[in-house]
Enzyme design. Structure first.
Site, short mmCIF file in Angstrom:
data_model
loop_
_atom_site.label_atom_id
_atom_site.label_comp_id
_atom_site.label_asym_id
_atom_site.label_seq_id
_atom_site.Cartn_x
_atom_site.Cartn_y
_atom_site.Cartn_z
N ALA A 84 38.06 39.64 29.15
CA ALA A 84 38.78 40.89 29.43
C ALA A 84 39.27 40.91 30.88
O ALA A 84 38.67 40.31 31.75
CB ALA A 84 37.86 42.07 29.18
N LYS B 54 45.82 67.95 35.09
CA LYS B 54 46.92 67.07 35.47
C LYS B 54 47.27 67.27 36.95
O LYS B 54 47.43 68.42 37.39
CB LYS B 54 48.13 67.39 34.59
CG LYS B 54 49.27 66.42 34.82
CD LYS B 54 50.46 66.75 33.94
CE LYS B 54 51.66 65.98 34.45
NZ LYS B 54 52.92 66.47 33.94
N ASN C 31 46.35 47.10 33.60
CA ASN C 31 46.96 45.81 33.98
C ASN C 31 47.70 45.23 32.78
O ASN C 31 47.73 45.84 31.71
CB ASN C 31 45.88 44.85 34.50
CG ASN C 31 44.81 44.61 33.46
OD1 ASN C 31 45.08 44.09 32.39
ND2 ASN C 31 43.58 45.00 33.78
N GLY D 172 33.59 36.40 28.75
CA GLY D 172 34.25 37.56 29.39
C GLY D 172 35.73 37.27 29.58
O GLY D 172 36.13 36.76 30.62
O1 C5P Z 1 36.34 38.35 40.15
P1 C5P Z 1 37.39 38.49 39.08
O2 C5P Z 1 37.50 39.88 38.57
O3 C5P Z 1 38.71 37.88 39.42
O4 C5P Z 1 36.79 37.55 37.89
C1 C5P Z 1 37.37 37.51 36.66
C2 C5P Z 1 36.29 37.44 35.61
O5 C5P Z 1 35.35 38.47 35.86
C3 C5P Z 1 36.81 37.68 34.21
O6 C5P Z 1 36.07 36.87 33.32
C4 C5P Z 1 36.52 39.16 33.98
O7 C5P Z 1 36.35 39.46 32.62
C5 C5P Z 1 35.27 39.37 34.77
N1 C5P Z 1 35.10 40.72 35.31
C6 C5P Z 1 34.01 41.47 34.89
N2 C5P Z 1 33.82 42.72 35.40
C7 C5P Z 1 34.67 43.23 36.30
C8 C5P Z 1 35.77 42.46 36.74
C9 C5P Z 1 35.97 41.20 36.22
O8 C5P Z 1 33.24 41.01 34.06
N3 C5P Z 1 34.44 44.45 36.76
#
Ligand code: C5P
Length: 379
Positions: free
Chosen positions: A251, A265, A186, A249
């Site tokens: 990320a 591949k 992303n 969090g």
């Molecule tokens: O539910 P969504 O992914 O939109 O929420 C975003 C929050 O959830 C962010 O803080 C992201 O770091 C965290 N997140 C996570 N694990 C994932 C997906 C998103 O901790 N697998």
């Protein structure tokens, strides 16, 4: 004021009633380019930039000159005017540059007050010895403006509001591999998470940064663990979460990953191709479900629509203490930009942090987190 402005600092001035007998607020308004705040209970000021907003806005509070009176008020927590209330309401580093007659400076009670303020974390600039306004010579002259500005700039890396706290931060995107050469990712640049790590470090915290693949450097005082996939990030965070007081969090973790990775591949064949995806484990949710979880957990929400609704839902569903939501896909702010704005929600309130560079925004968010952590600890 001139020296601070010369260095591109934004300055807002608070004047006490005594200060206004020496100099007019208009002078400071002209020099700072901002309106001057003078009243604690001013209907207009409260709407625009009340003491709480001023307290959150400031990176530093400097009281120059600091009289024996304001020093005594700060020491005892009096809050009967805007300046003393601002001092109580802020988490930012505070500096005082005393100026008074040398007998007043040497008086036992003033010296006791100074010592106590220093143990509360207030930093002292001066005073110096020399000719005084009263015509006498001695200790109590305010330091030169250039020395005050030097001290403010020197100390820009330490304010220690999170001293002795361990903070775990995840930042950047993840890569979900399809085969040895291709992955799904992303647009996250990691800038917000790295700025938060730096701000937490400057606030005195011990910071561990779990970083997805980004082109950023971090201070060598930050423990950095590099990962690539959502699964690796999950493991890196979950195995450290119980040793941390706060988890942020930031990320942009992939929500889905290819159900299988081809070891070779994938060849170009049919006109259409389908990738089977499976959900990744949600790191935030799993951290919040730990038996020994961090005392304070902050999530991020990047939304293209209905920001408040989605953010508040995530706050509840992921059992977070705070969520910082931002619009993405708009002209200003968001992914891979240097600027951003955040709408921050917690169970009992919310706060808008306006569009600014991510360094300043991170500092404001860390201040807000510190406030909420202190509030949680005191209840
Ligand atoms: O539910 P969504 O992914 O939109 O929420 C975003 C929050 O959830 C962010 O803080 C992201 O770091 C965290 N997140 C996570 N694990 C994932 C997906 C998103 O901790 N697998």
């Amino acid at each position: 004021m001139r020296l601070l402005r010369k260095q591109d600092n934004q300055v807002r001035v608070v004047m006490t009633h005594s200060a206004m007998q020496f100099i007019s607020p208009l002078t400071f308004q002209a020099l700072s380019g901002n309106s001057v705040s003078t009243e604690l209970l001013d209907a207009e000021e409260e709407n625009a930039m009340g003491h709480i907003n001023l307290a959150r806005w400031a990176d530093k509070l400097v009281i120059a000159p600091a009289t024996a009176n304001i020093i005594a008020k700060l020491t005892h927590g009096l809050a009967d005017d805007l300046l003393s209330t601002l001092y109580l309401a802020t988490n930012c580093p505070v500096y005082i540059a005393p100026a008074m007659n040398h007998v007043m400076w040497n008086k036992a009670v003033t010296q006791e007050n100074i010592l106590r303020l220093q143990t509360h974390g207030v930093q002292l600039i001066g005073p110096e010895s020399g000719d005084q306004a009263c015509g006498e010579v001695g200790f109590g002259r305010m330091s030169e403006a250039s020395d005050i500005v030097l001290k403010l700039t020197e100390e820009s890396c330490s304010d220690y509001t999170l001293q002795s706290k361990n903070i775990l931060i995840s930042a950047g995107p993840t890569r979900e591999f399809l085969d040895p050469v291709r992955y799904i990712t992303n647009r996250s640049s990691g800038k917000m998470g790295y700025a938060l790590a730096e701000a937490a470090l400057n606030a005195g915290a011990k910071v561990t940064l779990i970083s997805g693949p980004v082109n950023l450097t971090s201070s060598d005082k930050i423990t950095r663990i590099n990962v690539e996939t959502a699964e690796q990030m999950h493991h890196a965070v979950l195995s450290r979460a119980d040793k941390n007081d706060i988890y942020i969090g930031a990320a942009a973790v992939a929500d889905y990953t290819p159900a299988s990775i081809s070891l070779k591949k994938i060849k170009k064949q049919a006109n259409e191709s389908t990738i089977q995806l499976q959900k990744t484990r949600d790191i935030l949710t799993d951290v919040a479900a730990l038996k020994n979880k961090p005392n304070f957990i902050v999530g991020f929400a990047a939304e293209t629509d209905d920001l408040e609704h989605y953010a508040k839902n995530k706050l509840k569903q992921k059992k977070l203490d705070m969520i910082a939501a931002n619009w993405v896909g708009q002209e200003q702010g968001g992914f891979d930009k240097d600027e951003n704005a955040l709408q921050v929600y917690w169970n009992t309130g919310s706060q808008c942090l306006e569009m600014t560079n991510k360094t300043h925004l991170a500092k404001q968010l860390i201040n807000l987190i510190t406030e909420r952590v202190n509030e949680k600890n005191s209840t």
